[in-house]
Motif scaffolding. Structure first.
Motif, PDB file in Angstrom:
ATOM      1  N   SER A 252      -0.764   2.498  -4.623  1.00 19.07           N
ATOM      2  CA  SER A 252       0.776   2.753  -4.342  1.00 19.07           C
ATOM      3  C   SER A 252       1.778   2.806  -5.354  1.00 19.07           C
TER       4      SER A 252
ATOM      5  N   ARG B 283       4.122   5.574  -7.258  1.00 21.08           N
ATOM      6  CA  ARG B 283       5.629   5.326  -7.357  1.00 21.08           C
ATOM      7  C   ARG B 283       6.161   5.218  -8.889  1.00 21.08           C
TER       8      ARG B 283
ATOM      9  N   THR C  77      -0.112   9.852   0.714  1.00 24.88           N
ATOM     10  CA  THR C  77       1.228   8.931  -0.089  1.00 24.88           C
ATOM     11  C   THR C  77       1.847   9.829  -0.974  1.00 24.88           C
TER      12      THR C  77
ATOM     13  N   ARG D 134       3.653  12.701   1.432  1.00 27.06           N
ATOM     14  CA  ARG D 134       5.129  11.992   2.098  1.00 27.06           C
ATOM     15  C   ARG D 134       5.969  11.761   1.341  1.00 27.06           C
TER      16      ARG D 134
ATOM     17  N   ARG E  15       5.889  13.101  11.243  1.00 30.28           N
ATOM     18  CA  ARG E  15       6.531  11.707  11.063  1.00 30.28           C
ATOM     19  C   ARG E  15       7.476  11.847   9.697  1.00 30.28           C
TER      20      ARG E  15
ATOM     21  N   ALA F  93       5.054   1.808  11.975  1.00 28.77           N
ATOM     22  CA  ALA F  93       5.116   1.052  10.868  1.00 28.77           C
ATOM     23  C   ALA F  93       4.404   1.751   9.657  1.00 28.77           C
ATOM     24  N   SER F  94       5.273   2.627   8.841  1.00 32.64           N
ATOM     25  CA  SER F  94       4.830   3.308   7.889  1.00 32.64           C
ATOM     26  C   SER F  94       5.619   3.137   6.501  1.00 32.64           C
ATOM     27  N   ALA F  95       4.997   2.710   5.529  1.00 34.86           N
ATOM     28  CA  ALA F  95       5.672   2.646   4.342  1.00 34.86           C
ATOM     29  C   ALA F  95       6.003   3.928   3.590  1.00 34.86           C
ATOM     30  N   GLN F  96       4.851   4.757   3.933  1.00 35.98           N
ATOM     31  CA  GLN F  96       5.087   6.335   3.346  1.00 35.98           C
ATOM     32  C   GLN F  96       6.310   7.024   3.961  1.00 35.98           C
TER      33      GLN F  96
ATOM     34  N   ARG G 224       4.309  -2.147   3.220  1.00 40.81           N
ATOM     35  CA  ARG G 224       4.535  -2.462   1.769  1.00 40.81           C
ATOM     36  C   ARG G 224       6.133  -2.134   1.406  1.00 40.81           C
TER      37      ARG G 224
ATOM     38  N   ILE H   8      -3.268  -2.876   6.316  1.00 38.21           N
ATOM     39  CA  ILE H   8      -3.633  -1.610   7.302  1.00 38.21           C
ATOM     40  C   ILE H   8      -4.637  -0.852   6.332  1.00 38.21           C
ATOM     41  N   ASP H   9      -4.812  -0.941   5.164  1.00 39.45           N
ATOM     42  CA  ASP H   9      -6.035  -0.076   4.355  1.00 39.45           C
ATOM     43  C   ASP H   9      -7.489  -1.017   4.260  1.00 39.45           C
TER      44      ASP H   9
ATOM     45  N   GLU I 185      -2.569   3.095  13.993  1.00 40.13           N
ATOM     46  CA  GLU I 185      -2.487   3.973  12.924  1.00 40.13           C
ATOM     47  C   GLU I 185      -3.695   4.478  12.168  1.00 40.13           C
TER      48      GLU I 185
ATOM     49  N   ARG J 243     -12.346   4.650   1.633  1.00 38.07           N
ATOM     50  CA  ARG J 243     -12.671   3.266   1.838  1.00 38.07           C
ATOM     51  C   ARG J 243     -13.601   2.999   2.903  1.00 38.07           C
TER      52      ARG J 243
HETATM   53  C1  S3P Z   1       0.927   3.619   1.553  1.00 39.36           C
HETATM   54  C2  S3P Z   1       1.325   3.377   2.694  1.00 39.36           C
HETATM   55  C3  S3P Z   1       0.277   3.420   3.808  1.00 39.36           C
HETATM   56  C4  S3P Z   1      -1.304   3.041   3.135  1.00 39.36           C
HETATM   57  C5  S3P Z   1      -1.399   4.109   2.275  1.00 39.36           C
HETATM   58  C6  S3P Z   1      -0.483   3.954   0.941  1.00 39.36           C
HETATM   59  C7  S3P Z   1       2.004   3.651   0.639  1.00 39.36           C
HETATM   60  O1  S3P Z   1       0.172   4.410   4.815  1.00 39.36           O
HETATM   61  O2  S3P Z   1      -2.058   3.357   4.445  1.00 39.36           O
HETATM   62  O3  S3P Z   1      -3.012   3.946   1.719  1.00 39.36           O
HETATM   63  O4  S3P Z   1       1.578   3.670  -0.857  1.00 39.36           O
HETATM   64  O5  S3P Z   1       3.145   3.728   0.895  1.00 39.36           O
HETATM   65  P1  S3P Z   1       1.299   4.376   5.832  1.00 39.36           P
HETATM   66  O6  S3P Z   1       2.761   4.386   5.253  1.00 39.36           O
HETATM   67  O7  S3P Z   1       1.046   5.864   6.410  1.00 39.36           O
HETATM   68  O8  S3P Z   1       0.878   3.497   6.843  1.00 39.36           O
END
Ligand code: S3P
Length: 438
Positions: free
Chosen positions: A27, A31, A100, A103, A131, A171-174, A199, A319-320, A343, A392
């Motif tokens: 991640s 970034r 990642t 998105r 999404r 709930a999605s950090a992406q 995250r 989540i992972d 998810e 994974r």
């Molecule tokens: C990630 C967010 C998570 C995670 C993915 C990496 C990221 O996904 O499962 O491996 O780097 O923002 P989601 O945002 O779909 O939960």
């Protein structure tokens, strides 16, 4: 035979011992490229993950005119082009297996002056993009997808985005990150509220590049029109990669490992909390900070695990790690119940079904539910299991071999290279009875 036929063969026995350095955080690596490319001035990155996913992001930004030197493995020097300095790519951008990359880059590309197309492999092409396309459209973006919001995504350039106040339905950090990155290009404020903590690497790194990000509870906001300033990014070791060794050491006999300088961002540490609830023997030492992210050494020894009801509040923080945690549950005494984790059905594979099928194949009583699973701990037998090309799942099932009576064959393991290049060699060096067949 194609590389997707790579198989892991786990002979019974084996253990895990010694000091282990796992590669950089995926991640954070994605970034670092994105913000480094969009910054003014130079960014130096160390500890970059040389995995296929993050390398695809690197190539994508090179294809948009960003000069990125790669003097040695893990080291990058990015000559930032500023928020408005990217050039139109000559061809559609192939992001391989990486949700990642797709998105987050959609958020960036929605704000450009040029059109672009983002595509990926079979797994990525089946993942939901509505999404991100829906809230980005609400910001003024124009993105066309295939039926049901699936990739490839055709992103129109030359549009002025406006900030929105958006409540994430999942709930999605992406998704959060895509909107914050689009927000850099939007007029006014972009506010994102998530239903549970996810995250926060984007928020931390934006701040590291000198961009103001306002955070209050589950809401994150920024105002468009600022600048990012090049900086140094030290990528910590990936806790999600370390997790396979952490669970492996917990279920093996006579195991004792220390994973060094692993990222322990509190939005990622659910796996450690869940494992401790299960009776895991986990010790954290040498706490430090590196590039705005907490890091520490993690020591793990064999333990008698017990089944638990996994608190839903820990799901987004782990989540992972559920493929690995499912293996822990299979080796625990008693029942483990996971809920609130729908998810998992839209990850690189349907991780609920694929893991339930794999464990069932190995003689464990496991039942899938729409939002989770119920696993009765037992004794793993041998057999052949299919990872469905999910990195994974492949690594989790390799670790299952540490506690199985007979040999386990894991099919379709080549995608381990997306997140953990060198996994097999590292695992062999530290005691797994793993061999490869391709
Ligand atoms: C990630 C967010 C998570 C995670 C993915 C990496 C990221 O996904 O499962 O491996 O780097 O923002 P989601 O945002 O779909 O939960």
């Amino acid at each position: 035979m194609s590389t997707s036929d790579l198989q892991y063969i786990m002979a019974p026995g084996g253990t895990l011992r010694g000091q282990i350095d796992v590669p950089g955080d995926k991640s954070v690596s994605h970034r670092a490229i994105m913000l480094g490319a969009l910054a003014e001035g130079q960014t130096q990155v160390s500890g970059f993950l040389e995995g296929k996913d993050s390398l695809n992001t690197l190539k994508a930004f090179q294809a948009m005119g960003v000069d990125i030197a790669h003097p040695e493995p893990g080291q990058l020097v990015i000559e930032g082009r500023g928020l408005y300095g990217l050039q139109a790519p000559e061809a559609p951008i192939d992001l391989g297996n990486s949700g990642t990359a797709m998105r987050l880059m959609s958020g960036v590309l929605a704000g450009q002056t040029f059109d672009s197309v983002l595509g990926g492999d079979q797994s990525l092409s089946a993942r939901p993009m509505g999404r991100i396309t829906e809230p980005l459209s609400a910001m003024g973006a124009e993105i066309q997808s295939e039926t049901n919001g699936r990739p490839p995504l055709r992103i129109q350039g030359g549009l002025q985005l406006q900030g929105i106040d958006y409540e994430l339905p999942m709930a999605s950090a992406q998704v959060k990150s895509a909107l914050l990155l689009a927000g850099l290009y939007a007029s006014g404020e972009t506010r994102v509220t998530e239903p549970a903590v996810t995250r926060d690497h984007t928020e931390r790194m934006l701040q590291g590049f000198g961009y103001e990000v306002r955070r209050e509870g589950l809401t994150t906001a920024l105002t468009g029109g600022g600048t990012l300033t090049g900086t140094s990014v030290h990528v910590p070791s990936d806790l999600s990669s370390a997790a396979f060794f952490i669970i492996g050491a917990s279920i093996a006999q006579g195991a004792d490992i220390t994973l060094r300088r692993v990222g322990l961002n509190p939005t990622r540490t659910g796996v450690l909390d869940i494992l401790k609830l299960m009776g895991g023997d986990v010790e954290i030492n040498q706490r430090d900070e590196s590039g705005g992210e907490p890091v520490a050494d993690i020591t793990v020894r064999s333990a008698e695990l017990r089944g638990v009801e996994i608190p839903e509040s820990l799901v987004s923080l782990a989540i992972d790690e559920f493929p690995a945690l499912f293996v822990a549950a299979a080796c625990a005494t008693g029942e483990t119940v996971l809920s609130g984790a729908e998810e998992l059905r839209v990850k690189e594979s349907d991780r609920i079904q694929v893991m339930v099928d794999a464990l069932t194949q190995l003689g464990i009583a496991a039942e899938s539910r729409p939002d989770g699973a119920v696993i009765q701990g037992g004794k793993l037998q041998g057999g052949v299991v299919d990872s469905h090309g999910d990195h994974r799942v492949a690594m989790a099932m390799a670790m299952a071999g540490l506690a199985a009576r007979e040999s386990i064959t894991v099919l379709d393991c080549a995608n381990v290279d997306t997140s953990f290049p060198g996994f097999a060699t590292l695992a062999q060096t530290h005691g797994l009875h793993l061999s490869l067949r391709d």
